[in-house]
Write an enzyme that holds these catalytic residues in place. Structure first.
Site, PDB file in Angstrom:
ATOM      1  N   CYS A 113      36.993  -5.008 -87.462  1.00 26.19           N
ATOM      2  CA  CYS A 113      38.101  -4.284 -86.798  1.00 26.19           C
ATOM      3  C   CYS A 113      37.566  -3.529 -85.587  1.00 26.19           C
ATOM      4  O   CYS A 113      38.311  -3.230 -84.662  1.00 26.19           O
ATOM      5  CB  CYS A 113      38.815  -3.354 -87.777  1.00 26.19           C
ATOM      6  SG  CYS A 113      38.082  -1.720 -87.933  1.00 26.19           S
ATOM      7  N   SER A 269      28.631  23.787 -91.320  1.00 24.94           N
ATOM      8  CA  SER A 269      29.130  24.539 -92.467  1.00 24.94           C
ATOM      9  C   SER A 269      30.365  25.342 -92.067  1.00 24.94           C
ATOM     10  O   SER A 269      31.400  25.281 -92.713  1.00 24.94           O
ATOM     11  CB  SER A 269      28.019  25.467 -92.963  1.00 24.94           C
ATOM     12  OG  SER A 269      28.405  26.047 -94.167  1.00 24.94           O
ATOM     13  N   ALA A 344      22.916  14.331 -96.638  1.00 26.20           N
ATOM     14  CA  ALA A 344      23.885  14.028 -95.572  1.00 26.20           C
ATOM     15  C   ALA A 344      23.505  12.750 -94.829  1.00 26.20           C
ATOM     16  O   ALA A 344      22.780  11.906 -95.341  1.00 26.20           O
ATOM     17  CB  ALA A 344      24.019  15.207 -94.626  1.00 26.20           C
ATOM     18  N   HIS A 357      21.577  26.210 -93.485  1.00 27.36           N
ATOM     19  CA  HIS A 357      21.649  25.603 -94.821  1.00 27.36           C
ATOM     20  C   HIS A 357      21.349  26.651 -95.901  1.00 27.36           C
ATOM     21  O   HIS A 357      22.024  26.723 -96.921  1.00 27.36           O
ATOM     22  CB  HIS A 357      20.639  24.448 -94.911  1.00 27.36           C
ATOM     23  CG  HIS A 357      20.680  23.709 -96.211  1.00 27.36           C
ATOM     24  ND1 HIS A 357      21.421  22.561 -96.390  1.00 27.36           N
ATOM     25  CD2 HIS A 357      20.090  23.968 -97.409  1.00 27.36           C
ATOM     26  CE1 HIS A 357      21.286  22.146 -97.647  1.00 27.36           C
ATOM     27  NE2 HIS A 357      20.474  22.972 -98.274  1.00 27.36           N
ATOM     28  N   LEU A 410      18.350  35.854 -89.882  1.00 29.08           N
ATOM     29  CA  LEU A 410      17.238  35.121 -90.499  1.00 29.08           C
ATOM     30  C   LEU A 410      16.460  34.438 -89.374  1.00 29.08           C
ATOM     31  O   LEU A 410      17.013  33.592 -88.670  1.00 29.08           O
ATOM     32  CB  LEU A 410      17.776  34.081 -91.496  1.00 29.08           C
ATOM     33  CG  LEU A 410      16.765  33.097 -92.077  1.00 29.08           C
ATOM     34  CD1 LEU A 410      15.686  33.813 -92.864  1.00 29.08           C
ATOM     35  CD2 LEU A 410      17.466  32.080 -92.973  1.00 29.08           C
ATOM     36  N   PHE A 801      44.037  -3.546 -94.644  1.00 34.25           N
ATOM     37  CA  PHE A 801      43.827  -3.914 -96.049  1.00 34.25           C
ATOM     38  C   PHE A 801      45.096  -3.811 -96.898  1.00 34.25           C
ATOM     39  O   PHE A 801      45.017  -3.639 -98.105  1.00 34.25           O
ATOM     40  CB  PHE A 801      42.708  -3.057 -96.672  1.00 34.25           C
ATOM     41  CG  PHE A 801      41.482  -2.967 -95.819  1.00 34.25           C
ATOM     42  CD1 PHE A 801      40.722  -4.103 -95.572  1.00 34.25           C
ATOM     43  CD2 PHE A 801      41.089  -1.777 -95.219  1.00 34.25           C
ATOM     44  CE1 PHE A 801      39.599  -4.050 -94.763  1.00 34.25           C
ATOM     45  CE2 PHE A 801      39.969  -1.718 -94.401  1.00 34.25           C
ATOM     46  CZ  PHE A 801      39.226  -2.856 -94.173  1.00 34.25           C
ATOM     47  N   SER A1083      45.727 -13.486 -96.917  1.00 35.76           N
ATOM     48  CA  SER A1083      44.728 -14.519 -96.571  1.00 35.76           C
ATOM     49  C   SER A1083      45.287 -15.696 -95.766  1.00 35.76           C
ATOM     50  O   SER A1083      44.601 -16.694 -95.592  1.00 35.76           O
ATOM     51  CB  SER A1083      44.062 -15.101 -97.837  1.00 35.76           C
ATOM     52  OG  SER A1083      43.549 -14.079 -98.636  1.00 35.76           O
ATOM     53  N   LEU A1262      40.223 -16.747 -96.372  1.00 36.23           N
ATOM     54  CA  LEU A1262      39.197 -16.091 -97.200  1.00 36.23           C
ATOM     55  C   LEU A1262      39.282 -14.572 -97.167  1.00 36.23           C
ATOM     56  O   LEU A1262      38.346 -13.891 -97.563  1.00 36.23           O
ATOM     57  CB  LEU A1262      37.805 -16.513 -96.706  1.00 36.23           C
ATOM     58  CG  LEU A1262      37.472 -17.990 -96.901  1.00 36.23           C
ATOM     59  CD1 LEU A1262      36.184 -18.324 -96.185  1.00 36.23           C
ATOM     60  CD2 LEU A1262      37.347 -18.309 -98.379  1.00 36.23           C
ATOM     61  N   GLU A1264      40.895 -12.289 -98.880  1.00 33.22           N
ATOM     62  CA  GLU A1264      40.964 -11.451-100.077  1.00 33.22           C
ATOM     63  C   GLU A1264      40.066 -11.890-101.225  1.00 33.22           C
ATOM     64  O   GLU A1264      39.612 -11.064-102.001  1.00 33.22           O
ATOM     65  CB  GLU A1264      42.404 -11.462-100.617  1.00 33.22           C
ATOM     66  CG  GLU A1264      43.424 -10.932 -99.642  1.00 33.22           C
ATOM     67  CD  GLU A1264      44.820 -11.226-100.150  1.00 33.22           C
ATOM     68  OE1 GLU A1264      45.477 -10.292-100.628  1.00 33.22           O
ATOM     69  OE2 GLU A1264      45.238 -12.398-100.099  1.00 33.22           O
TER      70      GLU A1264
END
Length: 1332
Positions: A113, A269, A344, A357, A410, A801, A1083, A1262, A1264
């Protein structure tokens, strides 16, 4: 505070923003402001990689430029000051030159696609900028954050492998054997004659990669970074201020002034919290290039890492340190590295910072438990001076006296070296091996007294089992001084289970699985440490039993390797005839350059409005009142459409558009907000106030529907005399299996743009759909127009789909109503979470079976019941149920068969069509029955499959004749190619030698009927024009959604008109050019439309025959001109009336299908009995495809469907709350297969060509069929679990439901640990989720 100018570069061009909005992300900025639409919106949460771009930063102190991939959807543009951004448009285009990665991904057939392709290209591009000759590990790592729903990844890996040092080889010498010498288990793989297929692409033709040709980093930005005096940059928006300090002193001042402002580095985050949880920060502090935050220093006691280092940089630093230092010093670093490899995807690891983190303290953080057991120290700084605090459980619990103060920053983290006799281990289990949050993770450390095995220090922390990271402190205290033996382990397990408790209703569910993992990890730690002690002092410590060693090894993983055997073109075929050749996807290059235009890539229309939906938050309730006043008063809001506006047109067929007085599911559309911009529409939608009154009953599951008799319709088929047959058999068994639903997860969400033409009520609908004619009908009905005034246009669809028909038409009708009412264009693009909530997916099924069989495995009587969860409306549920019943016997002849099915109406979003259309569920029920019969007979499932298979000419249970010869060929070929019997023995040997890892092998046959069920549903039309310059324009009724139908159609035109493919063009599918088309699906799209196109071409040739025969050596330009001069039409309509098909449900017989696709697949898996993880080691697929029109496209369809099926049966799990709310509304909660899930070895082969008169050039559809073959993995896991249970002396039937997630695998491998955990009495608690 004055707002400043933002300056950065995009694709080598300078961008200056004077009034920048700090809330603006890079993705909408690129797409809407700069009109660079190659970068796609896929999920908005950094989970799919569709929006990947490369960001380059210059460091004036090291004079180096760092290139890294990022997710544009999470990158605030204010963070880009002084950087260079490269998008897919910047690396190459069809107008300039292609970049080698763009060319290769297209020519290796790595796009279908095409929606995910620009993201794939940019992830690879960023890798190649840093490593022009990457290793295979680097390659799979670089693509770990990119999802693709179409291809199954194999061709993408092929394309990228061409850049690796040794392209053809697996680069993995396992046991000293290279892949090219022999196969898995040391068995030789390829028999003679296997490698005769020509390659699908030729590497010799590729453009070489030339690093000197890349875009340079803009010198202006280098100068700016070198010369500019360091000064805090401030960007002020309407609601938010962005502060970017460039020195540590300024950072501390900013934090002093705005103590509540979060410090943002990568926004991975804070970004999702703002977007999905509605958190708002009036000020954000984002440090930029502050040297102290990027420190890397090694001292005598350990390593200090700057809090501003990205997780990817941390990974590289640790990898380097581990290489250089002795093992005993690097225990903690090795454990951290293990988790950094799977944490991740590459983009997030390059964006997220170590400090972010740590400070975010997510309950499932992978690194925090390890940093805590490793006794790390956090180095803090504020205007009051510096301070150090331990990264302890108190810090992770956010206890005020152990936490950062609001003004503190920090700066760095000190990670001490490990000592002699100290061991640190890391464990995690997630739904998917990579790029998935852990269900449970753990860090464990033990220190022994010098030379002894008595425990001196012990530290165990878990993530994912509480609201924060949890420490088993008391248990550890009580174990100090104990020797390291089995007795200690047993005590430890009981102590930890008592201390780390989870209530039955704990958020996230999977409670018993989590309890089991807590002690399974402890056991793994015990084994790891015992093994290390043995290595250090072999005389003193007993060695582990060989059968336990496997518990410590990672699941089998070698580099990907595959072979493809497709069909050769007939040597007599003309070289210019493209049929049967592996032609690249027509849009492949445009996919790879970002030039392929999808619905939301269309430029904004003047005065365009945006529409967003307000959906129900209750699953079954009466609407008491709707208050729109506050929403309507917001700036930019134009209108809110409710059911009252749609009086008389609020329904079409059986579907209602907007809720009137009742809602029937969470996600039910209630009203639609129309505003000047997307942001304004979304903000207003949140202010619509709806009051509900809950109604009873609330029905979510099939069991509840059966209890309340909430059924829609039923269907039944019967052949033979079932009751009589049950009297004559040797044995009878009954069983049931539950199959969960599946989300379509097309990469392009539901998208539409409706443009009123301003004259005669005409309206243009640009929409991502599989069924333009249906959209036309629904919109025309809603606007009370005739269909000739509604034109529906589809250029291409970014995956569908089955999910872009019914619900799409409702969304389009409401959007069109808004456009018509206001006389302005309206755009509606669903966000991923909305899409998943509103649209429904594959039907969950409950299958019950009763089988009567002989002792040799022959099933003589079968009685099956199918219950399908249809959701809150009919949609296509009945049709799916019928198709399931027609195909349920799969490849087997059951002489006496009764199958009955019903659709259950529940309070879930309506389920709909999905690739395979009922067969993946119905077929699995039958295969589960076969497996049970095999166990009962003491035979292998493969023996029972073989004895019950259709033989030669036969008839189905609905009286349609079939020839099963190709089925037997596929089965034999698959047995041979997979070395089934040799490997079965090897698997048994492996299982005898290993206690905690098991392998399983399963082989599944396939008979997939293809057809439309009704003659009218198979008709197709086409239009072919020939122009005077000799070029042709073709249009037809099929939709290009990744399956390559347009490519095949152009091959057809090229063959029929004997015209080069380059002279044939295909624009879009539109109801304007080809009316009354059928849906694209089932199909048959290339089949039916190809026959219509062929008809048009033959009409033209017939007309032009006299001209061509007079001038046989002429060109199309000559012939067209002559025809024009003689007034002969150069345009033709082609038509195909459909395959003769019918089905009489009253009589239970008919001829619904035109032909059958046959196949077989053999899969081998390895499972970890302690964690439930599994790895697909190898899959062999053999398919009967008739004569392939395009082997590259056909292999892509088979592989893509197989991987999607594998997802359905193993990791794709939908999770609903007891109130009916879908929890899994994005890639972070719902896991589709990623690159780490594909089989290590994949071998696909097609049978030699077979003739089949009625189809297009004897080809078979073909799209499916291959999906069902994914269940070979399900049954291989089933086989492995049975081996584990047998070894542990557990007999009796094994009931497994689909999907076979790590949770289900682990809990089925019952052992002393599953017996040890506490269990909650059903009914004593409200579970967090219900299995639907």
């Amino acid at each position: 505070m004055d707002s400043q100018e933002l300056l950065f570069f995009v694709n080598g061009r300078k961008v200056i923003e004077k009034n920048v909005d700090p809330e603006m992300m890079l993705l909408p900025y690129l797409r809407k402001k700069l009109r660079l639409t190659g970068t796609k919106y896929g999920c908005g949460s950094g989970g799919c990689g569709a929006c990947t771009v490369m960001v380059s930063r210059y460091n004036p102190s090291t004079k180096a430029v760092r290139h890294h991939p990022v997710n544009a959807c999470l990158t605030p543009i204010c963070s880009l000051y002084g950087t260079a951004v490269t998008t897919v448009e910047g690396i190459g285009s069809t107008r300039t030159r292609l970049h080698p990665i763009q060319e290769r991904i297209a020519k290796c057939h790595g796009t279908q696609c095409g929606f995910c392709t620009p993201g794939m290209v940019m992830s690879m591009y960023a890798l190649l900028r840093n490593h022009p000759e990457p290793t295979l590990d680097q390659l799979t790592d670089a693509l770990s954050g990119n999802l693709c729903r179409c291809t199954g990844y194999r061709p993408i890996i092929d394309a990228c492998k061409t850049f690796c040092k040794a392209s053809g080889c697996c680069q993995g010498k396992e046991n000293g054997v290279c892949c090219s010498d022999g196969g898995v288990n040391g068995l030789a793989e390829l028999q003679d004659g296997d490698e005769t297929s020509p390659e699908l692409f030729s590497e010799e033709e590729f453009l070489p990669l030339d690093p000197t040709q890349e875009l340079i980093f803009p010198p202006e930005l280098m100068l700016m970074a070198e010369k500019q005096p360091p000064k805090t940059r401030v960007f002020c928006g309407d609601r938010m201020t962005w502060i970017s300090p460039v020195t540590l002193k300024e950072l501390l001042e900013a934090k002093f002034k705005y103590p509540q402002a979060p410090i943002v580095m990568g926004n991975t985050s804070v970004g999702p919290e703002v977007k999905f949880k509605g958190v708002f920060h009036p000020a954000i502090i984002s440090p930029d290039r502050i040297e102290e935050l990027g420190v890397i220093s090694q001292a005598c006691d350990g390593l200090t890492l700057g809090a501003g280092l990205s997780l990817d940089q941390v990974k590289h630093v640790l990898a380097d340190v581990v290489q250089k230092l002795p093992e005993e010093k690097t225990q903690t670093y090795r454990a951290l590295l293990k988790h950094l490899r799977t944490l991740a995807g590459s983009q997030i690891r390059n964006m997220a910072s170590l400090g972010g983190h740590i400070v975010s303290r997510h309950l499932d953080s992978d690194l925090n438990p390890l940093l805590a057991v490793g006794n790390c120290t956090l180095n803090l700084l504020s205007k009051d001076g510096e301070r150090q605090i331990p990264l302890s459980e108190q810090f992770l619990r956010k206890c005020p006296d152990a936490d950062l103060k609001p003004q503190e920053v920090l700066v760095s983290v000190s990670i001490p070296y490990s000592r002699k006799w100290e061991f640190v281990s890391a464990f995690r289990q997630a739904q998917r091996q990579q790029n998935a949050l852990a269900i449970v993770n753990s860090g464990m450390r033990v220190l022994f007294r010098e030379g002894g095995d008595l425990i001196k220090e012990l530290s165990i922390l878990y993530g994912g089992v509480g609201p924060t990271t949890v420490s088993a402190t008391n248990s550890c205290q009580r174990l100090i001084g104990r020797p390291w033996n089995e007795e200690m382990l047993d005590t430890a397990c009981r102590l930890v289970l008592d201390e780390v408790t989870l209530p039955g209703s704990a958020p996230g569910g999977k409670v018993e699985f989590k309890r089991t993992l807590i002690i399974s990890f402890l056991f793994k730690f015990y084994l790891e440490v015992s093994q290390s002690l043995k290595r250090m002092d072999p005389a003193h410590y007993p060695s582990l039993a060989d059968r336990y060693e496997s518990a410590l090894e990672d699941l089998h993983s070698k580099h990907h390797w595959r072979t493809l055997t497709h069909q050769n073109v007939d040597p007599m075929q003309l070289p210019q005839d493209p049929i049967g050749r592996p032609i690249m996807h027509l849009s492949g290059i445009k996919h790879a350059t970002g030039e392929a235009i999808y619905c939301d890539d269309m430029p904004a229309v003047d005065q365009e409005l945006f529409l967003t939906f307000v959906t129900s938050s209750r699953a079954h309730a009466r609407i008491v009142s709707i208050d729109l006043s506050e929403a309507l008063s917001l700036p930019g809001v134009v209108d809110i459409i409710t059911a009252d506006h749609l009086q008389g047109v609020n329904t079409f067929a059986t579907e209602t558009f907007l809720a009137t007085d009742e809602v029937h599911c969470i996600g039910h559309l209630v009203c639609a907000v129309i505003a000047e911009s997307e942001t304004q529409a979304k903000q207003a939608a949140k202010q619509v106030k709806i009051v509900y009154q809950d109604l009873k009953p609330l029905i979510l599951t099939i069991e509840e529907a059966i209890q309340h008799k909430s059924f829609e319709s039923e269907r039944k088929l019967e052949c033979g005399n079932v009751d009589e047959a049950f009297q004559k058999v040797d044995q009878i068994l009954e069983g049931e299996i539950y199959i969960g639903g599946q989300e379509h997860f097309y990469m392009e969400t539901q998208s539409m743009l409706v443009v009123p033409k301003g004259e005669d009520g005409e309206i243009d609908v640009y929409v991502s759909t599989q069924f333009p004619k249906y959209i036309q009908d629904v919109v025309a009905s809603t606007l009370k127009l005739s269909a000739n005034k509604v034109m529906c246009h589809v250029r291409r669809v970014g995956g569908a789909f089955g999910g872009k028909v019914g619900k799409t038409s409702i969304l389009a009708a409401i959007t069109a109503f808004a456009a018509s009412k206001h006389g302005r264009a309206v755009r509606c693009i669903l966000e991923r979470g909305e899409d998943m909530l509103i649209t429904g997916g594959r039907h969950p099924y409950l299958g019950k079976y009763k089988a009567g069989f002989m002792n040799d495995g022959r099933i003589l009587a079968l009685d099956v019941e199918h219950y399908s969860n249809g959701g809150s409306s009919v949609d296509e549920s009945l049709w799916v149920l019928e198709w399931g019943l027609l195909k349920m016997e799969n490849a087997y002849k059951f002489p006496n068969l009764r199958c009955w099915g019903t659709v259950c109406r529940t309070n879930l979003p309506s389920n709909t069509a999905f690739r395979g259309f009922g067969f993946p569920q119905a077929g699995l029920i039958t295969e589960a029955c076969i497996t049970d019969v095999a166990v009962q007979c003491g035979l292998s499932p493969e023996q029972v499959r073989a004895i019950n298979m259709y033989k030669q000419i036969d008839i189905t249970h609905y009286k349609q004749e079939l020839s099963a010869k190709p089925l037997a060929e596929c089965w034999r070929e698959c047995m041979a190619k997979s070395s089934y019997s040799l490997r079965k023995t090897a698997v048994e040997r492996f299982n005898a030698e290993n206690s905690w890892k098991k392998r399983g092998l399963a082989m599944i046959p396939l008979k997939f009927p293809v057809g439309t069920g009704l003659l009218a549903l198979g008709q197709a039309a086409a239009l072919v024009h020939i122009y005077l310059d000799g070029s042709a324009l073709v249009t037809h009724g099929g939709i290009e959604m990744g399956q390559g139908v347009h490519t095949k159609i152009i091959q057809v035109v090229s063959r029929e008109l004997r015209m080069p493919m380059s002279s044939v063009h295909l624009r879009e599918t539109s109801t304007e050019t080809v009316p009354n088309t059928n849906a694209s699906g089932g199909s048959v799209v290339a089949d039916l439309n190809g026959l219509a196109v062929k008809d048009a071409c033959q009409t033209l040739l017939k007309r032009l025959e006299p001209i061509i025969s007079k001038n046989p050596r002429g060109t199309w330009k000559d012939w067209a001109q002559t025809a024009f001069d003689q007034s002969i039409s150069l345009s033709a309509v082609g038509y195909f009336r459909g395959y003769e098909s019918d089905m009489n449900w009253e009589k239970g017989e008919g001829h619904p299908f035109e032909y059958f696709v046959y196949g077989a697949a053999c899969s081998e898996v390895e499972i970890d009995c302690l964690t439930g993880a599994h790895k697909n080691i190898r899959t062999d697929i053999v398919m009967d495809v008739g004569r392939s029109i395009n082997p590259a496209i056909d292999i892509g369809q088979v592989e893509g469907a197989f991987i999607q099926g594998m997802g359905l049966y193993t990791i794709e799990e939908l999770s609903y709350s007891p109130q009916g709310m879908l929890y899994s509304r994005g890639p972070n909660q719902y896991k589709i297969p990623a690159i780490c899930d594909i089989p290590t070895e994949l071998h696909v082969s097609f049978l030699p060509p077979s003739e089949h008169s009625n189809t297009l050039y004897s080809s078979k559809g073909l799209g499916e069929s291959g999906l069902f073959l994914g269940c070979s993995v399900f049954f291989a896991i089933h086989d492995a679990v049975r081996a584990a249970r047998q070894e542990r002396g557990i007999s009796g039937p094994l009931k497994l439901r689909s999907p076979l997630t790590p949770e289900r695998i682990r809990m089925a491998c019952e052992d002393k640990f599953t017996k040890m955990i506490p269990r909650d009495k059903p009914g004593s608690y409200v579970p967090w989720n219900v299995p639907v």
